[in-house]
Scaffold this motif. Structure first.
Motif, PDB file in Angstrom:
ATOM      1  N   TYR A   1      -6.709  -2.870  -1.226  1.00 33.73           N
ATOM      2  CA  TYR A   1      -6.225  -3.010   0.147  1.00 33.73           C
ATOM      3  C   TYR A   1      -7.350  -3.199   1.162  1.00 33.73           C
ATOM      4  O   TYR A   1      -7.092  -3.297   2.362  1.00 33.73           O
ATOM      5  CB  TYR A   1      -5.399  -1.771   0.521  1.00 33.73           C
ATOM      6  CG  TYR A   1      -4.409  -1.381  -0.545  1.00 33.73           C
ATOM      7  CD1 TYR A   1      -3.337  -2.209  -0.869  1.00 33.73           C
ATOM      8  CD2 TYR A   1      -4.556  -0.190  -1.266  1.00 33.73           C
ATOM      9  CE1 TYR A   1      -2.436  -1.858  -1.859  1.00 33.73           C
ATOM     10  CE2 TYR A   1      -3.661   0.158  -2.259  1.00 33.73           C
ATOM     11  CZ  TYR A   1      -2.601  -0.672  -2.550  1.00 33.73           C
ATOM     12  OH  TYR A   1      -1.711  -0.326  -3.541  1.00 33.73           O
ATOM     13  N   GLU A   2      -8.589  -3.275   0.675  1.00 35.02           N
ATOM     14  CA  GLU A   2      -9.721  -3.394   1.590  1.00 35.02           C
ATOM     15  C   GLU A   2      -9.723  -4.749   2.301  1.00 35.02           C
ATOM     16  O   GLU A   2      -9.508  -5.791   1.682  1.00 35.02           O
ATOM     17  CB  GLU A   2     -11.044  -3.215   0.835  1.00 35.02           C
ATOM     18  CG  GLU A   2     -11.354  -1.781   0.462  1.00 35.02           C
ATOM     19  CD  GLU A   2     -12.706  -1.638  -0.221  1.00 35.02           C
ATOM     20  OE1 GLU A   2     -13.335  -2.685  -0.510  1.00 35.02           O
ATOM     21  OE2 GLU A   2     -13.128  -0.496  -0.484  1.00 35.02           O
ATOM     22  N   ASN A   3      -9.959  -4.705   3.609  1.00 26.97           N
ATOM     23  CA  ASN A   3     -10.140  -5.910   4.426  1.00 26.97           C
ATOM     24  C   ASN A   3      -8.964  -6.883   4.342  1.00 26.97           C
ATOM     25  O   ASN A   3      -9.140  -8.102   4.400  1.00 26.97           O
ATOM     26  CB  ASN A   3     -11.434  -6.640   4.015  1.00 26.97           C
ATOM     27  CG  ASN A   3     -12.655  -5.755   4.136  1.00 26.97           C
ATOM     28  OD1 ASN A   3     -12.819  -5.039   5.118  1.00 26.97           O
ATOM     29  ND2 ASN A   3     -13.501  -5.783   3.120  1.00 26.97           N
ATOM     30  N   THR A   4      -7.765  -6.335   4.197  1.00 33.25           N
ATOM     31  CA  THR A   4      -6.576  -7.187   4.191  1.00 33.25           C
ATOM     32  C   THR A   4      -5.419  -6.403   4.774  1.00 33.25           C
ATOM     33  O   THR A   4      -5.547  -5.208   5.094  1.00 33.25           O
ATOM     34  CB  THR A   4      -6.246  -7.689   2.772  1.00 33.25           C
ATOM     35  OG1 THR A   4      -5.286  -8.733   2.853  1.00 33.25           O
ATOM     36  CG2 THR A   4      -5.720  -6.571   1.880  1.00 33.25           C
ATOM     37  N   LYS A   5      -4.295  -7.058   4.942  1.00 34.02           N
ATOM     38  CA  LYS A   5      -3.103  -6.418   5.491  1.00 34.02           C
ATOM     39  C   LYS A   5      -2.003  -6.463   4.436  1.00 34.02           C
ATOM     40  O   LYS A   5      -1.357  -7.492   4.227  1.00 34.02           O
ATOM     41  CB  LYS A   5      -2.645  -7.137   6.770  1.00 34.02           C
ATOM     42  CG  LYS A   5      -1.371  -6.576   7.396  1.00 34.02           C
ATOM     43  CD  LYS A   5      -1.579  -5.165   7.931  1.00 34.02           C
ATOM     44  CE  LYS A   5      -0.333  -4.694   8.683  1.00 34.02           C
ATOM     45  NZ  LYS A   5      -0.479  -3.299   9.150  1.00 34.02           N
TER      46      LYS A   5
ATOM     47  N   SER B   1      -8.234   2.497  -3.345  1.00 32.89           N
ATOM     48  CA  SER B   1      -8.295   1.836  -2.037  1.00 32.89           C
ATOM     49  C   SER B   1      -8.786   0.392  -2.115  1.00 32.89           C
ATOM     50  O   SER B   1      -8.573  -0.397  -1.180  1.00 32.89           O
ATOM     51  CB  SER B   1      -9.200   2.625  -1.095  1.00 32.89           C
ATOM     52  OG  SER B   1     -10.544   2.615  -1.561  1.00 32.89           O
ATOM     53  N   LYS B   2      -9.426   0.014  -3.223  1.00 34.27           N
ATOM     54  CA  LYS B   2     -10.039  -1.311  -3.346  1.00 34.27           C
ATOM     55  C   LYS B   2      -9.063  -2.467  -3.115  1.00 34.27           C
ATOM     56  O   LYS B   2      -9.391  -3.443  -2.417  1.00 34.27           O
ATOM     57  CB  LYS B   2     -10.710  -1.465  -4.716  1.00 34.27           C
ATOM     58  CG  LYS B   2     -11.989  -0.678  -4.889  1.00 34.27           C
ATOM     59  CD  LYS B   2     -13.125  -1.258  -4.074  1.00 34.27           C
ATOM     60  CE  LYS B   2     -14.418  -0.499  -4.347  1.00 34.27           C
ATOM     61  NZ  LYS B   2     -15.520  -1.000  -3.484  1.00 34.27           N
TER      62      LYS B   2
ATOM     63  N   THR C   1      -0.876 -12.081   3.622  1.00 37.32           N
ATOM     64  CA  THR C   1      -2.273 -12.251   3.208  1.00 37.32           C
ATOM     65  C   THR C   1      -2.426 -12.486   1.709  1.00 37.32           C
ATOM     66  O   THR C   1      -3.550 -12.679   1.230  1.00 37.32           O
ATOM     67  CB  THR C   1      -3.085 -11.005   3.585  1.00 37.32           C
ATOM     68  OG1 THR C   1      -2.464  -9.850   2.989  1.00 37.32           O
ATOM     69  CG2 THR C   1      -3.161 -10.832   5.088  1.00 37.32           C
TER      70      THR C   1
ATOM     71  N   GLU D   1       0.836  -1.197   0.000  1.00 33.53           N
ATOM     72  CA  GLU D   1       0.000   0.000   0.000  1.00 33.53           C
ATOM     73  C   GLU D   1       0.876   1.254   0.000  1.00 33.53           C
ATOM     74  O   GLU D   1       1.473   1.625   1.005  1.00 33.53           O
ATOM     75  CB  GLU D   1      -0.943   0.018   1.206  1.00 33.53           C
ATOM     76  CG  GLU D   1      -1.956   1.137   1.140  1.00 33.53           C
ATOM     77  CD  GLU D   1      -3.090   0.990   2.143  1.00 33.53           C
ATOM     78  OE1 GLU D   1      -4.024   1.817   2.084  1.00 33.53           O
ATOM     79  OE2 GLU D   1      -3.048   0.056   2.959  1.00 33.53           O
TER      80      GLU D   1
END
Length: 257
Positions: A210-214, A207-208, A246, A191
């Motif tokens: 990187y959503e809900n992940t690390k 931003s998509k 991830t 990111e």
């Protein structure tokens, strides 16, 4: 852990130092005792980086890697002690767009090729002879997992990073016996401003991924770069592929229409 170089002769030339991996690497190298030549197109950011790191540690050059004459002139005009370069971090690069090949903007393709390939070879060609003449050095190129693994919309970007990988491996053969190391760093999901550039400022699209992940961050990759260059001189890391914990490998894409 590291074989720290003599700070009096430890100089790193970084392209694309205005953000992301380049800026993070500049900070990390100064922390390790080196001096940095930070280059990039955004002069305001370069000035901020110099103010942060100190003019005695950071020399800045506003530079577009697509301009070969400007690269040559900038290197010729380097003041002491920044003129004895040990490490070249050819980091400048970008992705533009994520459309299928038949719908992609050809101008985006041209920009990626001009920056990721042409700018890279200009940079390395300009700096390699000096390192050879001084008895050694290290060339670090910034590849990507996209250079090995295809994905929809990544046609030309992935192809440019495949070029980077092979270019680095071929240089490694060319400099055999000259005390020059060559490393291609190949990050995965990280990111930074990468997606913001790819989607031309559209923060929602950027931003998509990187959503809900690390994801990894620029500092993670900078640490990897620095580690590879400050190993003992007889150790060369040819390629180093780094992915977020991830992120892994998916199934084959099979069309069943």
């Amino acid at each position: 852990m590291y074989q720290l170089l003599d700070p009096k002769s430890f100089v790193v030339f970084i392209t694309g130092a205005t953000s992301g991996f380049g800026a993070a690497a500049a900070r990390r190298y100064v922390e390790a005792g080196g001096k940095v030549i930070a280059t990039g197109r955004r002069g305001d950011r370069l000035k901020e980086l110099r103010a942060e790191l100190g003019a005695e540690n950071c020399h800045i050059i506003e530079l577009d890697v697509q301009d070969r004459k400007a690269i040559d002139a900038a290197i010729a005009a380097l003041p002491a002690p920044f003129d004895k370069i040990n490490i070249v971090l050819a980091n400048a690069g970008l992705a533009l767009g994520l459309q299928p090949a038949a719908e992609a903007d050809v101008a985006d393709w041209e920009t990626m090729i001009a920056t990721n390939i042409t700018g890279l070879v200009y940079t390395v060609r300009a700096l390699l002879p000096g390192m050879i003449a001084r008895g050694g050095g290290h060339v670090v190129t910034l590849g990507s997992v996209a250079g090995d693994y295809p994905y929809p919309g990544g046609s030309v970007y992935g192809a440019t990073k495949a070029f980077v990988k092979q270019f680095a491996l071929n240089i490694r053969s060319d400099v055999q016996g000259k005390n020059i190391r060559v490393t291609n760093i190949e990050p995965g999901l990280t990111e930074t401003e990468f997606s913001l550039v790819r989607f031309k400022g559209d923060e929602g699209k950027a931003s998509k991924p990187y959503e809900n992940t690390k994801a990894m961050n620029a500092e993670d990759i900078a640490e990897t770069i620095v580690w590879s260059t400050l190993l003992p001189q007889h150790v060369n890391v040819n390629r180093l592929q780094v992915m977020a914990t991830t992120q892994a490998f998916g199934n084959f894409d099979i069309y069943r229409g």
